[in-house]
Design an enzyme around this catalytic site. Sequence first.
Site, PDB file in Angstrom:
ATOM      1  N   SER A  49      14.271  -7.518   5.546  1.00  0.00           N
ATOM      2  CA  SER A  49      14.559  -7.300   6.954  1.00  0.00           C
ATOM      3  C   SER A  49      15.140  -5.897   7.117  1.00  0.00           C
ATOM      4  CB  SER A  49      15.509  -8.386   7.477  1.00  0.00           C
ATOM      5  OG  SER A  49      15.731  -8.238   8.865  1.00  0.00           O
ATOM      6  N   TYR A  89      10.541  -4.289  17.163  1.00  0.00           N
ATOM      7  CA  TYR A  89      10.735  -4.269  15.708  1.00  0.00           C
ATOM      8  C   TYR A  89      12.065  -4.924  15.313  1.00  0.00           C
ATOM      9  CZ  TYR A  89      11.592  -2.488  11.002  1.00  0.00           C
ATOM     10  OH  TYR A  89      11.889  -2.393   9.665  1.00  0.00           O
ATOM     11  N   LYS A 145      12.973  -8.498  13.287  1.00  0.00           N
ATOM     12  CA  LYS A 145      13.706  -8.522  12.022  1.00  0.00           C
ATOM     13  C   LYS A 145      14.924  -9.440  12.094  1.00  0.00           C
ATOM     14  CE  LYS A 145      11.202  -5.886   9.388  1.00  0.00           C
ATOM     15  NZ  LYS A 145      10.563  -6.458   8.193  1.00  0.00           N
ATOM     16  N   SER A 159       0.808  -1.221   0.000  1.00  0.00           N
ATOM     17  CA  SER A 159       0.000   0.000   0.000  1.00  0.00           C
ATOM     18  C   SER A 159       0.843   1.273   0.000  1.00  0.00           C
ATOM     19  CB  SER A 159      -0.936   0.022   1.214  1.00  0.00           C
ATOM     20  OG  SER A 159      -0.200   0.063   2.417  1.00  0.00           O
TER      21      SER A 159
END
Length: 228
Positions: free
Chosen positions: A130, A147, A151, A12
């Site tokens: 990543s 976060y 990753k 998006s």
Amino acid sequence: MKSKHIIITGTSRGIGFELVKLFSKLGHKVLALSRNNEPVDNLSLKNVTSFSFDLSNEDDYKKVETFINNEWQHVDILINNAGMLLNKPFAETTISDFAKVYQTNVFGVSEMTRIVLPFMKQNGHILTISSMGGIQGSMKFPGLAAYSSSKGAVITLTELLAEEYKETGPQFNVLALGAVQTEMLEEAFPGYQAPTTALEMAEYVLDFSLNGNKFYNGKVLQVSNSTP
């Protein structure tokens, strides 16, 4: 180049959005997946299918499986690009905060990969996006515990899958990106101006997704020219 069947998550905005346009321009068939499918739908691109998809909704994976079965029968490339960012002091985070981030960034990658694998050939390529924050020994930043650790998890997952499927394919690789001028970067580092645009990085990701598995399998490439 022969037209390929490519699935991209997180389309998006940012890099994913640019990738859809680039692949379409080259004549490839794309399944663009994002919770908000309007940005891609509004482009009305040839050979691009888009529908609303939530990585945390188990039923949505069935929609992907049905689409592949009915329309394509096989997938050449999967780009696990979708990501969720949480910028919050660790002491203020909750188990729910971590669960939401891992649901998208780790469990979503794992489940999407599991769904797509039966439709991939020996020379297929599963590429996961990543972050430099997930690289062991790299510079880390306060507020990004959920976060960056997520990753790091998908890097290890990729290495494990490459080993498990090394005899049969497909190939699995990771690109650990540095600072790219996207909405997510602005959320993590308000006001920071990255030297790389989303389009520039998308061009690199596109080329690597098409060709990188000829040279790499189970590898993480650090794609960064700046900190953060």
